[in-house]
Design an enzyme around this catalytic site. Structure first.
Site, mmCIF file in Angstrom:
data_model
loop_
_atom_site.group_PDB
_atom_site.id
_atom_site.type_symbol
_atom_site.label_atom_id
_atom_site.label_comp_id
_atom_site.label_asym_id
_atom_site.label_seq_id
_atom_site.Cartn_x
_atom_site.Cartn_y
_atom_site.Cartn_z
ATOM 1 N N TYR A 187 69.594 46.098 52.912
ATOM 2 C CA TYR A 187 69.280 45.825 54.327
ATOM 3 C C TYR A 187 70.356 44.957 54.951
ATOM 4 O O TYR A 187 70.698 43.918 54.412
ATOM 5 C CB TYR A 187 67.932 45.098 54.429
ATOM 6 C CG TYR A 187 66.894 45.986 55.074
ATOM 7 C CD1 TYR A 187 67.079 46.445 56.375
ATOM 8 C CD2 TYR A 187 65.762 46.383 54.374
ATOM 9 C CE1 TYR A 187 66.154 47.289 56.963
ATOM 10 C CE2 TYR A 187 64.832 47.224 54.961
ATOM 11 C CZ TYR A 187 65.032 47.672 56.259
ATOM 12 O OH TYR A 187 64.126 48.507 56.827
ATOM 13 N N GLU A 216 70.490 44.298 58.640
ATOM 14 C CA GLU A 216 70.243 44.168 60.083
ATOM 15 C C GLU A 216 71.161 43.104 60.663
ATOM 16 O O GLU A 216 71.329 42.031 60.091
ATOM 17 C CB GLU A 216 68.782 43.789 60.326
ATOM 18 C CG GLU A 216 67.841 44.979 60.185
ATOM 19 C CD GLU A 216 66.391 44.598 60.432
ATOM 20 O OE1 GLU A 216 66.075 43.403 60.419
ATOM 21 O OE2 GLU A 216 65.581 45.516 60.644
ATOM 22 N N ASP A 248 81.167 61.733 76.086
ATOM 23 C CA ASP A 248 80.510 62.051 74.813
ATOM 24 C C ASP A 248 81.404 63.074 74.124
ATOM 25 O O ASP A 248 81.356 64.263 74.429
ATOM 26 C CB ASP A 248 79.114 62.609 75.081
ATOM 27 C CG ASP A 248 78.414 63.070 73.808
ATOM 28 O OD1 ASP A 248 79.056 63.075 72.739
ATOM 29 O OD2 ASP A 248 77.219 63.428 73.892
ATOM 30 N N THR A 273 79.703 61.799 67.628
ATOM 31 C CA THR A 273 79.216 61.947 66.262
ATOM 32 C C THR A 273 80.423 61.725 65.355
ATOM 33 O O THR A 273 81.570 61.759 65.809
ATOM 34 C CB THR A 273 78.689 63.365 65.986
ATOM 35 O OG1 THR A 273 79.771 64.287 66.173
ATOM 36 C CG2 THR A 273 77.544 63.720 66.918
ATOM 37 N N LYS A 323 81.418 66.135 63.099
ATOM 38 C CA LYS A 323 81.856 67.444 63.592
ATOM 39 C C LYS A 323 83.360 67.576 63.322
ATOM 40 O O LYS A 323 83.741 67.561 62.158
ATOM 41 C CB LYS A 323 81.448 67.606 65.052
ATOM 42 C CG LYS A 323 79.902 67.552 65.199
ATOM 43 C CD LYS A 323 79.388 67.710 66.604
ATOM 44 C CE LYS A 323 77.877 67.534 66.632
ATOM 45 N NZ LYS A 323 77.328 67.545 68.010
ATOM 46 N N ARG A 373 77.314 62.476 58.393
ATOM 47 C CA ARG A 373 76.483 62.593 59.594
ATOM 48 C C ARG A 373 76.272 61.212 60.178
ATOM 49 O O ARG A 373 75.840 60.294 59.474
ATOM 50 C CB ARG A 373 75.110 63.180 59.271
ATOM 51 C CG ARG A 373 75.106 64.468 58.515
ATOM 52 C CD ARG A 373 73.785 65.185 58.657
ATOM 53 N NE ARG A 373 73.733 65.768 59.982
ATOM 54 C CZ ARG A 373 74.432 66.851 60.344
ATOM 55 N NH1 ARG A 373 75.208 67.473 59.482
ATOM 56 N NH2 ARG A 373 74.343 67.311 61.570
HETATM 57 C C1 LIG Z 1 76.127 67.116 68.504
HETATM 58 C C2 LIG Z 1 76.086 66.389 69.791
HETATM 59 C C3 LIG Z 1 75.333 65.209 69.952
HETATM 60 C C4 LIG Z 1 74.268 64.748 68.973
HETATM 61 O O1 LIG Z 1 74.563 64.469 67.720
HETATM 62 P P1 LIG Z 1 73.413 64.319 66.608
HETATM 63 O O2 LIG Z 1 74.127 63.607 65.518
HETATM 64 O O3 LIG Z 1 72.942 65.681 66.281
HETATM 65 O O4 LIG Z 1 72.322 63.478 67.178
HETATM 66 C C5 LIG Z 1 75.449 64.519 71.139
HETATM 67 N N1 LIG Z 1 76.243 64.960 72.122
HETATM 68 C C6 LIG Z 1 76.947 66.100 72.029
HETATM 69 C C7 LIG Z 1 77.803 66.538 73.170
HETATM 70 C C8 LIG Z 1 76.883 66.866 70.864
HETATM 71 O O5 LIG Z 1 77.535 68.025 70.792
#
Ligand SMILES: *Cc1c(COP(=O)(O)O)cnc(C)c1O
Length: 430
Positions: free
Chosen positions: A62, A64, A213, A239, A242, A248
């Protein structure tokens, strides 16, 4: 046998000794990944080092709080690994502050909302069905339930008979008319380069906080093959799993000290409890990998592969939204070439042939998100396995044969065999 397969096998032995049922599922999943072609634009194959860190003893603690300010004893080494992750990622993206604790991209976005908006406040984004994300104001997500989205449209391009590009004039118009407190750029199914400077102009017209994002394009940005949202954007969320090819997880970055404090408070204690420190360790490993020169070459290949795949598909008569791609992804629009074919059915046939994709709505789609008229494809995972430009013509041809089969089981079974032999020529990273 690759090192990855070997390390997975030794992990199997440990799991199999205590839980043969779960071990068998994991073994079959490794086989599935080995034998199929992964074209889901948001997926990738991480390195054995990233997987090993994710599977390490750092899951036990933990932590936090933040570096030097933890609520529990025994966190010194966790401070070291979180500091390392922050140092590496700020270097990678050329920014001042980073929060590496969000459990996912969705959590990173929710934290950014909590840091900048009050419930009921207006923000602006693209709607999910045109390539946006659930967390950008969908009525079923907290972003749409607790905040008020106004969506800017895509522009109709008469010459191309296409709705695939961002309408920067409309973004400015929406900002002037609705005065959102937060303006979001960055998408899940947008195949073109984003002009962050134009978004800055629009945000400045109404005093909005500008958030990018970059969940999909983070790796390309880090490698310099897509322009950076810095210095134009105030907040950058992403993220890590990707194109960035980490575990993840989520990540939030900024150059603004005040915003960084708000973001930290929003992540913890705002929306999360204890951070996943094994994942933070794996993020540090992935950021280290992305700082290696090889990562730039990898991302350049993702883009050249995507361009080659897009060209091959268009040469075969398929329509792509925006009529091509600048980045790692493309969306096939079946409405002209196969008016009766839904994305759902196409993705199903492709899966039966070992080609893994995701159905996708397309701009102006009149089908539901459960049916859709398109399929989204991306090259990050295939590029990780070492497929190159020449192989993209082979992949396009396999896709074409699946679609042309009309779902004939015998033909799909034949293509599955060919896909397996292509896949086996390109072993997982090791
Ligand atoms: C994949 C994605 C997310 C979310 O990611 P998670 O890890 O699945 O919660 C947020 N914004 C965009 C534009 C994405 O393509």
């Amino acid at each position: 046998m690759t090192a990855q397969t070997e390390s997975v096998i030794s992990q199997f032995d440990v799991i199999a000794a205590s839980d043969p049922q779960v071990a068998e599922i994991i073994r079959l999943e490794q086989q599935r990944q080995d034998d199929t072609l992964e074209l889901i634009a948001s997926e990738n194959h991480t390195s054995p080092a990233v997987m090993a860190a994710t599977g390490s003893c750092m899951t036990n603690k933990y932590c936090e709080g933040y570096v030097g300010k933890r609520y529990y004893s025994g966190c010194a080494l966790y401070d070291d690994v979180e500091r390392l992750a922050i140092e590496r990622v700020t270097k990678l993206f050329g920014c001042k502050y980073a929060n590496v604790q969000p459990h996912s991209g969705a959590n990173a976005n929710t934290a950014a909302f909590v840091a900048t908006l009050e419930p009921g406040d207006t923000f602006s984004s693209i709607v999910l069905s045109e390539g946006g994300h659930l967390t950008h104001g969908s009525p079923v997500n907290i972003s749409g339930k607790w905040f008020k989205p106004v969506h800017y449209p895509l522009v109709y391009d008469q010459a191309r008979d296409d709705f695939g590009h961002i309408d920067y004039d409309a973004v400015l118009e929406v900002c002037k008319q609705h005065k959102p407190k937060l303006l979001i750029c960055g998408y899940s199914a947008y195949p073109r380069t984003i002009d962050f400077a134009k978004f800055r102009e629009a945000a400045d017209s109404c005093g909005a906080v500008l958030m990018a994002d970059i969940a999909h394009i983070a790796g390309l940005v880090a490698a310099g093959v897509h322009p950076s949202p810095f210095p134009h954007c105030d907040i950058v969320t992403t993220t890590t799993h990707k194109t960035l090819r980490g575990p993840r997880g989520g990540l939030i970055m900024t150059n603004d000290e005040e915003l960084s404090k708000k973001i930290d408070r929003a992540v913890f204690p705002g929306i999360q409890g204890g951070p996943l420190m094994h994942v933070v360790a794996a993020k540090a490993v992935a950021f280290g990998e992305a700082l290696n020169p090889g990562f730039k070459t990898y991302c350049q290949k993702i883009v050249t592969n995507a361009a080659a795949l897009a060209k091959a598909l268009m040469d075969l008569g398929y329509t792509l939204t925006s009529r091509g791609t600048d980045n790692h992804l493309m969306v096939m629009d079946f409405r002209k070439s196969h008016p009766d074919l839904t994305g759902k059915i196409a993705a199903l046939w492709l899966e039966q042939a070992g080609i893994i994709t995701s159905k996708s709505t397309i701009p102006q789609d009149d089908r539901s998100p459960f049916q859709t008229s398109g399929v989204r494809l991306g090259t990050p995972a295939l590029t990780t396995r070492g497929l190159g430009e020449a192989d993209m013509a082979v992949v396009a041809d396999l896709i074409h044969r699946v679609i042309s089969s009309g779902g004939d089981e015998t033909q799909l079974a034949q293509i599955l065999e060919e896909v397996r032999s292509v896949a086996q020529r390109f072993p997982m990273p090791h």
